[in-house]
Scaffold this active site. Sequence first.
Site, PDB file in Angstrom:
ATOM      1  N   ASP A 166      -0.106  -3.765   6.291  1.00 53.19           N
ATOM      2  CA  ASP A 166      -0.722  -3.249   7.522  1.00 53.19           C
ATOM      3  C   ASP A 166      -2.181  -3.680   7.654  1.00 53.19           C
ATOM      4  OD1 ASP A 166       1.655  -1.985   8.079  1.00 53.19           O
ATOM      5  OD2 ASP A 166       0.905   0.055   7.747  1.00 53.19           O
ATOM      6  N   HIS A 171       4.727  -4.532  10.931  1.00 55.02           N
ATOM      7  CA  HIS A 171       5.084  -3.820  12.164  1.00 55.02           C
ATOM      8  C   HIS A 171       5.190  -4.765  13.361  1.00 55.02           C
ATOM      9  CE1 HIS A 171       4.621   0.364  10.687  1.00 55.02           C
ATOM     10  NE2 HIS A 171       3.698  -0.159   9.885  1.00 55.02           N
ATOM     11  N   ASP A 200       5.940   4.827   5.018  1.00 55.38           N
ATOM     12  CA  ASP A 200       6.814   3.866   5.692  1.00 55.38           C
ATOM     13  C   ASP A 200       6.868   2.524   4.950  1.00 55.38           C
ATOM     14  OD1 ASP A 200       4.086   3.539   6.692  1.00 55.38           O
ATOM     15  OD2 ASP A 200       4.883   2.145   8.169  1.00 55.38           O
ATOM     16  N   HIS A 201       6.161   2.432   3.816  1.00 57.59           N
ATOM     17  CA  HIS A 201       6.186   1.216   2.994  1.00 57.59           C
ATOM     18  C   HIS A 201       6.797   1.459   1.615  1.00 57.59           C
ATOM     19  CE1 HIS A 201       3.514  -1.090   5.801  1.00 57.59           C
ATOM     20  NE2 HIS A 201       3.421   0.146   6.245  1.00 57.59           N
ATOM     21  N   HIS A 249       0.844  -1.205   0.000  1.00 59.00           N
ATOM     22  CA  HIS A 249       0.000   0.000   0.000  1.00 59.00           C
ATOM     23  C   HIS A 249       0.870   1.243   0.000  1.00 59.00           C
ATOM     24  CE1 HIS A 249       0.783  -0.462   4.302  1.00 59.00           C
ATOM     25  NE2 HIS A 249       0.277   0.731   4.537  1.00 59.00           N
ATOM     26  N   HIS A 296       1.466   3.980   1.883  1.00 57.10           N
ATOM     27  CA  HIS A 296       2.007   4.776   2.988  1.00 57.10           C
ATOM     28  C   HIS A 296       3.535   4.913   2.906  1.00 57.10           C
ATOM     29  CE1 HIS A 296      -1.786   4.151   5.640  1.00 57.10           C
ATOM     30  NE2 HIS A 296      -1.910   5.175   4.825  1.00 57.10           N
ATOM     31  N   HIS A 303      -7.359  -0.795   5.722  1.00 57.18           N
ATOM     32  CA  HIS A 303      -6.337   0.142   6.209  1.00 57.18           C
ATOM     33  C   HIS A 303      -6.187   1.268   5.174  1.00 57.18           C
ATOM     34  CE1 HIS A 303      -2.673   1.549   8.149  1.00 57.18           C
ATOM     35  NE2 HIS A 303      -1.985   1.362   7.040  1.00 57.18           N
TER      36      HIS A 303
HETATM   37 FE    FE Z   1       2.881   0.894   8.089  1.00 63.37          FE
HETATM   38 ZN    ZN Z   2       0.182   1.731   6.530  1.00 64.42          ZN
END
Ligand code: FE
Ligand code: ZN
Length: 258
Positions: free
Chosen positions: A130, A168, A56-57, A52, A54, A108
């Site tokens: 996530d 995570h 942090d990905h 996805h 985001h 998410h």
């Molecule tokens: Fe994340």
């Molecule tokens: Zn995420």
Amino acid sequence: MNLLALPAFTDNYLWLLHDDHHAVVVDPGQAEPVLQALQKQGLQLQAILVTHHHADHVGGVNALRQVTGAAVYGPAREAIPAPFTPLAQGHRVNVLGLGFEVLDVPGHTAGHIAYFCPQMDGAPLLFCGDTLFSGGCGRLFEGTPAQMLDSLDRLAALPGDTRVCCTHEYTLSNLKFARAVEPGNAALLQYLSRCETLRAQGHPTLPSRIDLERNINPFLRTRESAVASAAAGFAPTTDTRDAVAVLAALRAWKNDFR
Ligand code: FE
Ligand code: ZN
């Protein structure tokens, strides 16, 4: 095949799969930990799989592509660093001689996908981003409780021995919430103490397994009467026979749980 959880940021794992020559990385929010691992082990990055959009990905995608020339795959319905091969439910990705099936798992984010390999060294493997965490699930930033329930139901229906690679290390805080929901769940209490030991020794609690998650994860247990009545204890208007309403109440409860 080797499966490594490379730590990144404060609690992310960048999953790296390799056969001693070629490698695949999932959701590289940072390039640096991946480049270090590739260099240390003399690996060539073949592909980047994204679940996805985001930061942090995807934060390391462009740098990794530039340095390694790896092919990028990602969700068709989300904006991730282009160019990439857009994927959705029913598509298949072949990397390292393994076939990954693409699953749409919105909730998410609206276009979130997961990657499922039915057979890798004797057991299935899931990269779920996530959507599903050990003991929990992702926050509903873009999707509805009904979408998340449907996504989680489909992940829970995968083979019990599926290794679950979440992005995570949220396990301990998820399990403390799960214990508040189901204080009488012996499997959950036992798993919590096992995870506390692992974390105290500095080890990841992941990958988890689908059969374990079915027994301990409240978000996969919305039809259990103990879980439904706990949700109604938090949000008294919850219809305990409605799994969507139970999931919505659990998610709202978890958002503020300390
Ligand atoms: Fe994340
Ligand atoms: Zn995420």
